[in-house]
Design a protein around this motif. Sequence first.
Motif, short mmCIF file in Angstrom:
data_model
loop_
_atom_site.label_atom_id
_atom_site.label_comp_id
_atom_site.label_asym_id
_atom_site.label_seq_id
_atom_site.Cartn_x
_atom_site.Cartn_y
_atom_site.Cartn_z
N TYR A 23 -6.84 0.13 -6.09
CA TYR A 23 -5.60 0.42 -5.38
C TYR A 23 -5.56 1.90 -5.08
O TYR A 23 -5.84 2.71 -5.96
CB TYR A 23 -4.39 0.01 -6.22
CG TYR A 23 -3.06 0.28 -5.53
CD1 TYR A 23 -2.49 -0.65 -4.69
CD2 TYR A 23 -2.39 1.49 -5.75
CE1 TYR A 23 -1.28 -0.39 -4.05
CE2 TYR A 23 -1.18 1.75 -5.12
CZ TYR A 23 -0.62 0.80 -4.27
OH TYR A 23 0.57 1.06 -3.65
N PRO A 24 -5.24 2.32 -3.88
CA PRO A 24 -4.92 1.48 -2.72
C PRO A 24 -6.16 0.80 -2.15
O PRO A 24 -7.28 1.21 -2.43
CB PRO A 24 -4.34 2.49 -1.73
CG PRO A 24 -4.97 3.79 -2.10
CD PRO A 24 -5.13 3.76 -3.58
N ARG A 25 -5.91 -0.21 -1.34
CA ARG A 25 -6.99 -0.97 -0.72
C ARG A 25 -7.46 -0.24 0.53
O ARG A 25 -6.80 -0.27 1.56
CB ARG A 25 -6.54 -2.38 -0.35
CG ARG A 25 -6.37 -3.29 -1.54
CD ARG A 25 -7.72 -3.75 -2.04
NE ARG A 25 -7.57 -4.73 -3.11
CZ ARG A 25 -8.58 -5.33 -3.71
NH1 ARG A 25 -9.81 -5.05 -3.33
NH2 ARG A 25 -8.39 -6.20 -4.66
N GLN B 23 0.83 -1.20 0.00
CA GLN B 23 0.00 0.00 0.00
C GLN B 23 0.87 1.26 0.00
O GLN B 23 2.05 1.22 0.33
CB GLN B 23 -0.93 -0.02 1.21
CG GLN B 23 -1.85 -1.23 1.26
CD GLN B 23 -2.58 -1.46 -0.05
OE1 GLN B 23 -3.32 -0.60 -0.53
NE2 GLN B 23 -2.38 -2.64 -0.65
#
Length: 376
Positions: free
Chosen positions: A173-175, A76
């Motif tokens: 993305y990002p998670r 991340q």
Amino acid sequence: MSVPPAERRLRHLLPASLNIPPGQWLRAGVGALVALFLAGWLCSLAYGPSIALHLLGPLAASAVLVFAVHSGPLAQPWPVLGSYAVAALLGLLLREALGGQLWVAALALGVSLLLMCPLRCLHPPGGGVAVSAVLADPGLVSLGDHLLEPVMLNAVILVIVAVLYNRLTGVRYPRAAAPLKDLHHTHDPAPAERVGISRADLDQALEDLGEFVDVTPDELERIIRATEQRALRRTVGGLTAASVMSRDVQVAAPETTLEQACALMAQHHLKTLPVREGDQVVGVVELGDLLSAVMARGRLGWRGMFGRRPLRVAQVMSQRLVSVGSDHPLEGLLPLLSEHGVHCLLVLDEHRLAGVITQTDLIAGLRRHLLSHCTS
């Protein structure tokens, strides 16, 4: 058939499958290529080719993570940026204080790891940045304290390219943490989380495991839910929307008055009425819509709402239609009726209303299925 001992030993040596579709291999490879080239090119323009090339090793390792295993906690944006900043600063400090020996580089790696964990920015290539800062070539040494600038430039470019490329290729993305479902604005867990594995169970299991697992709790929960869904499909396989739907559907027209709609709901013990104009369903009206109309008019009773100028269904109906086909598998109906605030599903075949499925219909169908399995 028994497996020969030699083949069995060979299988033990081979790693488990990564479960990455081949299409994702190509997607990740192209993304890593673009990110590394762009970062190296821009860094070369700003600080010279020798400095850019010396910093490409850790950056290449980071590119593998953010493009190939983008859902992992190590990939991340914060772990990338935080680890590069921590490692570069620590490497600079140790090199200035202790020199550029091998043992200092090893010390920088170990201390960086200790700092990354509590700062929640654990990222393996960050260790490479710390070592590179200590064992710097003359070009990097000449930058002095400004070494942090090309290091962070590379990290920022990598993260920007990863965010843009991953999203353009259909990857989230990002998670971010999964939003909590709170349809009723109470402290109760979501219906699907009241039985079976809960988030608290996952957190406790990870803590009991006592070691790092390269998957976020949210991702782990998503995998478990998907596994449960596949198991449910195997259990109730063959049942479809047509198996449980009500076929004798009561409908309203757009010009139906709310008084008529209310009487129809009361007569058939309904909470929702499809609104049909010709052969097309144009909306749905629920008891909540009737109550909202009463409150909007500021009247105290039903008589005030059904006065000389009655409201029509078209004025209060919702045009948000949640529908499925008659061949929709039964397990796919469960989340719609339990987690999304939908109390009645429309069953449409070729845009024509074939039936409706209420929560009562679904419960009755599941009860019948369970009884048939118990008696077989």
